[in-house]
Design a protein around this motif. Structure first.
Motif, short mmCIF file in Angstrom:
data_model
loop_
_atom_site.label_atom_id
_atom_site.label_comp_id
_atom_site.label_asym_id
_atom_site.label_seq_id
_atom_site.Cartn_x
_atom_site.Cartn_y
_atom_site.Cartn_z
N GLY A 58 -13.44 -7.75 -27.31
CA GLY A 58 -14.45 -6.96 -27.97
C GLY A 58 -15.07 -5.86 -27.13
O GLY A 58 -16.08 -5.28 -27.51
N GLY A 59 -14.48 -5.56 -25.98
CA GLY A 59 -15.04 -4.53 -25.11
C GLY A 59 -14.46 -3.16 -25.39
O GLY A 59 -13.36 -3.03 -25.93
N ALA A 60 -15.21 -2.13 -25.05
CA ALA A 60 -14.73 -0.75 -25.19
C ALA A 60 -14.17 -0.30 -23.85
O ALA A 60 -14.89 -0.25 -22.86
N GLY A 61 -12.89 0.03 -23.82
CA GLY A 61 -12.25 0.42 -22.57
C GLY A 61 -12.43 1.88 -22.22
O GLY A 61 -12.15 2.28 -21.09
N TYR A 62 -12.88 2.68 -23.17
CA TYR A 62 -13.04 4.11 -22.94
C TYR A 62 -14.45 4.54 -23.35
O TYR A 62 -15.08 3.93 -24.22
N LEU A 63 -14.92 5.61 -22.74
CA LEU A 63 -16.22 6.17 -23.10
C LEU A 63 -16.12 6.94 -24.41
O LEU A 63 -15.03 7.26 -24.89
N ASP A 64 -17.26 7.25 -24.99
CA ASP A 64 -17.29 8.06 -26.19
C ASP A 64 -16.76 9.46 -25.87
O ASP A 64 -16.95 9.98 -24.76
N GLY A 65 -16.10 10.09 -26.84
CA GLY A 65 -15.52 11.40 -26.63
C GLY A 65 -16.53 12.44 -26.16
O GLY A 65 -16.21 13.32 -25.35
N ALA A 66 -17.75 12.35 -26.65
CA ALA A 66 -18.79 13.31 -26.25
C ALA A 66 -19.08 13.22 -24.76
O ALA A 66 -19.37 14.23 -24.11
N VAL A 67 -18.99 12.02 -24.19
CA VAL A 67 -19.24 11.86 -22.76
C VAL A 67 -18.16 12.56 -21.95
O VAL A 67 -18.45 13.26 -20.97
N TYR A 68 -16.91 12.40 -22.37
CA TYR A 68 -15.81 13.07 -21.66
C TYR A 68 -15.95 14.59 -21.75
O TYR A 68 -15.65 15.31 -20.79
N ARG A 69 -16.41 15.09 -22.90
CA ARG A 69 -16.58 16.54 -23.03
C ARG A 69 -17.70 17.05 -22.12
O ARG A 69 -17.61 18.14 -21.56
N ASP A 70 -18.74 16.23 -21.97
CA ASP A 70 -19.81 16.60 -21.03
C ASP A 70 -19.26 16.63 -19.60
O ASP A 70 -19.62 17.52 -18.81
N TYR A 71 -18.39 15.67 -19.27
CA TYR A 71 -17.79 15.65 -17.93
C TYR A 71 -16.92 16.88 -17.71
O TYR A 71 -16.88 17.43 -16.60
N LEU A 72 -16.23 17.31 -18.76
CA LEU A 72 -15.38 18.50 -18.65
C LEU A 72 -16.23 19.74 -18.38
O LEU A 72 -15.92 20.56 -17.51
N ARG A 73 -17.32 19.87 -19.12
CA ARG A 73 -18.20 21.02 -18.92
C ARG A 73 -18.87 20.99 -17.55
O ARG A 73 -19.12 22.03 -16.94
N ALA A 74 -19.15 19.78 -17.06
CA ALA A 74 -19.81 19.66 -15.76
C ALA A 74 -18.84 19.77 -14.60
O ALA A 74 -19.26 19.84 -13.44
N GLY A 75 -17.54 19.79 -14.89
CA GLY A 75 -16.56 19.92 -13.83
C GLY A 75 -16.07 18.60 -13.26
O GLY A 75 -15.23 18.59 -12.35
N ARG A 76 -16.57 17.47 -13.78
CA ARG A 76 -16.09 16.18 -13.29
C ARG A 76 -14.65 15.93 -13.72
O ARG A 76 -13.91 15.21 -13.07
N ILE A 77 -14.28 16.50 -14.87
CA ILE A 77 -12.89 16.50 -15.32
C ILE A 77 -12.38 17.93 -15.20
O ILE A 77 -13.00 18.86 -15.72
N GLN A 78 -11.28 18.12 -14.50
CA GLN A 78 -10.73 19.45 -14.27
C GLN A 78 -9.76 19.83 -15.39
O GLN A 78 -9.12 18.97 -16.01
N GLU A 79 -9.67 21.14 -15.64
CA GLU A 79 -8.74 21.64 -16.65
C GLU A 79 -7.31 21.22 -16.33
O GLU A 79 -6.52 20.89 -17.22
N ALA A 80 -6.97 21.24 -15.05
CA ALA A 80 -5.61 20.86 -14.64
C ALA A 80 -5.33 19.39 -14.97
O ALA A 80 -4.22 19.03 -15.37
N HIS A 81 -6.35 18.55 -14.81
CA HIS A 81 -6.18 17.13 -15.13
C HIS A 81 -5.94 16.96 -16.63
O HIS A 81 -5.11 16.13 -17.04
N LEU A 82 -6.67 17.71 -17.43
CA LEU A 82 -6.52 17.63 -18.88
C LEU A 82 -5.11 18.06 -19.30
O LEU A 82 -4.47 17.40 -20.12
N ALA A 83 -4.63 19.14 -18.71
CA ALA A 83 -3.29 19.63 -19.04
C ALA A 83 -2.22 18.62 -18.65
O ALA A 83 -1.26 18.38 -19.39
#
Length: 278
Positions: A58-83
């Protein structure tokens, strides 16, 4: 007959052993730094382990999509990583929107970076400023057509909708609680916790569980048959006393009574084991 029963018991023990692999084996816990609830799934790939963990624990293994988008805007997730992450899932396809060619990779990226594939949580325009009288009149007009269906039709519809999930992702008790508003899971869990803490006690309790040396099932059966109406079950003493002497036989009888087919029993037992918190 005895040979057949013995073989069924042996087969069930194997199924239970495999079904229990989803639960991490860290008992007894005397000294520990951490407890990984996915320890029993470490031999699987990350994605598979997360999916099974969600199904059975019953656990959630991934964060909510909005959290990942915030990380992308903040630079914690890089564009190269996404590609790089999208590359294995990208097809050499595209659609035309007017004169604009939109590649499959762009659609996937937009789904992740802008949440295009998520359900909208915003109300439709003007939904909060309607005419109250018109809404009230419309509600009265529609009330007869929206009357609650009969219980039997409602249950039949729920069974039809949840048929594929029953036994695979839902226990029958979970389904009953969700469909008819019962409290079966919590009631059974409360009983299991009570008896497990008595049996698993390591000498700390003032009164040790009588008959503990006989094993959990026999000790429970002897004591529960003397308990006053556990779970408010009518004639509970007689029913518990009439249970089979072997725990395997009791489990087999229960699975047969619930109509769980052989091919689903391993997953069903995993679901049942992980229903109990802790």
């Amino acid at each position: 007959m005895t040979t057949t029963l013995d073989s069924r018991r042996m087969e069930l023990r194997g199924v239970v052993r495999v079904a229990g692999e989803v639960i991490a084996s860290y008992w007894p816990m005397r000294t520990f730094v951490h407890h990984n609830p996915l320890h029993g799934l470490e031999h699987l790939s990350f994605e598979t382990a997360i999916q099974l963990g969600k199904t059975f624990l019953g656990g959630a293994g991934y964060l909510d999509g909005a959290v990942y988008r915030d990380y992308l805007r903040a630079g914690r997730i890089q564009e190269a990583h996404l590609a790089t992450a999208l590359s294995p899932h990208t097809r050499d396809d595209a659609v035309m929107a007017g004169r604009c060619r939109i590649a499959h990779a762009e659609v996937l990226r937009a789904c992740l970076t802008h949440g295009l594939c998520e359900e909208s949580r915003n109300p439709p325009p003007g939904s909060g400023s309607g005419d109250r009288r018109l809404v009230a009149d419309l509600s009265r007009h529609l009330a007869p057509a929206l009357a609650a269906p009969a219980v039997d039709r409602q249950i039949a519809k729920a069974i039809d909708e949840d048929g594929d999930a029953l036994g695979r992702y839902l226990t029958l008790s979970d389904w009953c609680d969700r469909t008819v508003g019962s409290d079966i899971v919590a009631t059974v869990n409360a009983e299991l916790i009570k008896w497990c803490e008595a049996f698993l006690d390591e000498g700390h309790a003032t009164w040790p569980m009588p008959g503990r040396e006989r094993g959990f099932y026999e000790a429970w059966k002897r004591l529960a048959a003397r308990e006053w109406s556990p779970c408010s079950i009518a004639a509970s003493r007689a029913k518990i006393s009439s249970l089979p002497d072997h725990p395997e036989d009791a489990v087999l009888e229960a699975l047969d009574a619930l109509g769980i087919p052989d091919e689903l029993r391993q997953d069903y037992l995993s679901l049942q084991m992980t229903t109990l918190p802790g």
